[in-house]
Design an enzyme around this catalytic site. Structure first.
Site, PDB file in Angstrom:
ATOM      1  N   GLU A  98       0.848  -1.185   0.000  1.00  0.00           N
ATOM      2  CA  GLU A  98       0.000   0.000   0.000  1.00  0.00           C
ATOM      3  C   GLU A  98       0.889   1.242   0.000  1.00  0.00           C
ATOM      4  O   GLU A  98       1.885   1.288   0.726  1.00  0.00           O
ATOM      5  CB  GLU A  98      -0.840  -0.079   1.275  1.00  0.00           C
ATOM      6  CG  GLU A  98      -1.633   1.116   1.632  1.00  0.00           C
ATOM      7  CD  GLU A  98      -2.208   0.998   3.058  1.00  0.00           C
ATOM      8  OE1 GLU A  98      -3.006   1.859   3.410  1.00  0.00           O
ATOM      9  OE2 GLU A  98      -1.841   0.060   3.808  1.00  0.00           O
ATOM     10  N   ASP A 138      14.410  -2.510  14.574  1.00  0.00           N
ATOM     11  CA  ASP A 138      15.305  -1.555  13.892  1.00  0.00           C
ATOM     12  C   ASP A 138      14.672  -0.170  13.950  1.00  0.00           C
ATOM     13  O   ASP A 138      14.529   0.515  12.934  1.00  0.00           O
ATOM     14  CB  ASP A 138      15.522  -2.001  12.437  1.00  0.00           C
ATOM     15  CG  ASP A 138      16.688  -1.259  11.774  1.00  0.00           C
ATOM     16  OD1 ASP A 138      17.442  -0.557  12.468  1.00  0.00           O
ATOM     17  OD2 ASP A 138      16.829  -1.388  10.532  1.00  0.00           O
TER      18      ASP A 138
HETATM   19  P1  ADP Z   1      15.035   0.544   2.360  1.00  0.00           P
HETATM   20  O1  ADP Z   1      14.567  -0.878   2.480  1.00  0.00           O
HETATM   21  O2  ADP Z   1      15.859   0.764   1.128  1.00  0.00           O
HETATM   22  O3  ADP Z   1      15.700   1.066   3.620  1.00  0.00           O
HETATM   23  P2  ADP Z   1      12.617   1.928   3.151  1.00  0.00           P
HETATM   24  O4  ADP Z   1      11.702   0.836   3.583  1.00  0.00           O
HETATM   25  O5  ADP Z   1      13.268   2.733   4.236  1.00  0.00           O
HETATM   26  O6  ADP Z   1      13.698   1.405   2.122  1.00  0.00           O
HETATM   27  O7  ADP Z   1      11.762   2.874   2.201  1.00  0.00           O
HETATM   28  C1  ADP Z   1      12.353   3.959   1.499  1.00  0.00           C
HETATM   29  C2  ADP Z   1      11.540   5.233   1.697  1.00  0.00           C
HETATM   30  O8  ADP Z   1      10.252   5.067   1.112  1.00  0.00           O
HETATM   31  C3  ADP Z   1      11.269   5.535   3.176  1.00  0.00           C
HETATM   32  O9  ADP Z   1      12.167   6.446   3.679  1.00  0.00           O
HETATM   33  C4  ADP Z   1       9.865   6.088   3.200  1.00  0.00           C
HETATM   34  O10 ADP Z   1       9.905   7.497   3.194  1.00  0.00           O
HETATM   35  C5  ADP Z   1       9.235   5.630   1.916  1.00  0.00           C
HETATM   36  N1  ADP Z   1       8.230   4.570   2.144  1.00  0.00           N
HETATM   37  C6  ADP Z   1       8.415   3.358   2.738  1.00  0.00           C
HETATM   38  N2  ADP Z   1       7.295   2.637   2.707  1.00  0.00           N
HETATM   39  C7  ADP Z   1       6.370   3.399   2.084  1.00  0.00           C
HETATM   40  C8  ADP Z   1       4.996   3.213   1.713  1.00  0.00           C
HETATM   41  N3  ADP Z   1       4.356   2.077   1.961  1.00  0.00           N
HETATM   42  N4  ADP Z   1       4.366   4.227   1.074  1.00  0.00           N
HETATM   43  C9  ADP Z   1       5.015   5.384   0.784  1.00  0.00           C
HETATM   44  N5  ADP Z   1       6.300   5.619   1.081  1.00  0.00           N
HETATM   45  C10 ADP Z   1       6.977   4.650   1.724  1.00  0.00           C
END
Ligand code: ADP
Length: 290
Positions: free
Chosen positions: A95, A198
């Site tokens: 989502e 984390d």
């Molecule tokens: P990584 O696995 O590379 O560390 P993240 O899970 O931190 O990536 O996600 C990267 C960025 O995307 C996050 O900093 C956040 O701002 C954004 N993000 C993460 N999940 C969602 C989501 N479901 N919807 C919108 N933006 C998201």
């Protein structure tokens, strides 16, 4: 969680046959994966993380972690739509969270919801049914009836072992002392809690309800103090969060004496991932307990 053999198959299954991606926007902020917001022709927006084929297991573990948090019903997490492979890459589809203005008492609500997650009755053992990753490193979740033994064998020990070339003979003596005296410094919780694992400020986002949602977990059943300790390691959490977490009954006496020992795991992980810049912080933390 569903596994797909192409992005097209995933989108057809999740949003209906014939749906087309009309725009793909890069989302910044990740450490490890590429992230994109996918806009479909019916106005739906999906969030996709992608990486090499070899990352499929990481994405499955991340999805399992988010689902474990979601199953507690205590705090927001993005809904997982599936994992899969596409054109020589792997992906995790979820989502899209566009966010909303923060609710009043954002920090207090976050603390109460995190405390509720920690209170959920989720497991009789420490560990997790599957291993997962902390950053880019494998995290072993072998089942254990003792929190202290789990923290030694599955958290500190493997990280010390991986970092052994950094340590002098004197360091090694201190490390051995610490590992064999953990029961002097840590306490067994009443029962295992689901922890995010984390919880730095980059792994929370504001959800569509204006409340704090969790992303990118490295979950396991452990002691909830590991999450609170991690929030303090790199900062970014308001004082109201800690007050409210205490009020929710989440803090046990003596937490401040255990905090650095919990953050030692994260510092060791940084030493193993990013290199010697973290050596000093690791050994200062070790010295506090020797
Ligand atoms: P990584 O696995 O590379 O560390 P993240 O899970 O931190 O990536 O996600 C990267 C960025 O995307 C996050 O900093 C956040 O701002 C954004 N993000 C993460 N999940 C969602 C989501 N479901 N919807 C919108 N933006 C998201």
């Amino acid at each position: 969680m569903k596994e797909y053999i192409s992005l097209k198959e995933a989108i057809a299954d999740v949003c209906g046959p014939g749906r087309q991606i009309i725009d793909q926007r890069y989302v910044a902020g990740g450490d490890i994966n590429e992230a994109h917001a996918l806009s479909l022709d019916d106005g739906t927006v999906l969030f996709m993380k992608s990486n090499a084929l070899s990352a499929l297991d990481n994405f499955k573990a991340e999805a399992q972690g988010l689902e474990a948090i979601r199953n507690t019903g205590a705090i927001g997490v993005p809904e997982i739509l599936g994992v899969g492979t596409n054109a020589g890459a792997s992906f995790l589809l979820m989502e899209y969270i566009s966010g909303a203005p923060r609710v009043k008492n954002y920090w207090e609500v976050f603390a109460a919801e995190l405390a509720a997650m920690h209170r959920s009755d989720v497991s009789t053992f420490f560990g997790f049914p599957n291993d997962n990753w902390i950053g880019s490193r494998k995290q072993i979740n072998r089942k254990n009836d003792s929190w202290i033994a789990f923290y030694r064998d599955c958290r500190l020990q493997p990280q010390f072992e991986a970092a052994k070339t950094y340590f002098t003979a004197s360091d090694r003596r201190k490390i051995e002392y610490l590992l064999s005296h953990l029961d002097h410094f840590l306490i067994e919780p009443e029962r295992p809690s689901l922890v995010h694992g984390d919880l730095w400020s980059g792994n929370k986002i504001t959800g569509n309800d204006g409340k704090c949602w969790l992303i990118d977990p490295a979950v396991y059943y452990g002691h909830p103090e590991v999450d609170i300790a991690m929030t303090e390691l790199f900062g970014g959490f308001d004082g109201r969060f800690y007050e409210a977490y205490k009020e929710a009954g989440g803090m046990e006496p003596g937490y401040a004496d255990r905090r650095d020992l919990y953050n030692l795991y994260q510092l060791l992980n940084h030493l193993n991932i990013f290199g010697g810049g973290y050596y000093g912080a690791v050994m200062r933390a070790v010295a506090r307990y020797c």
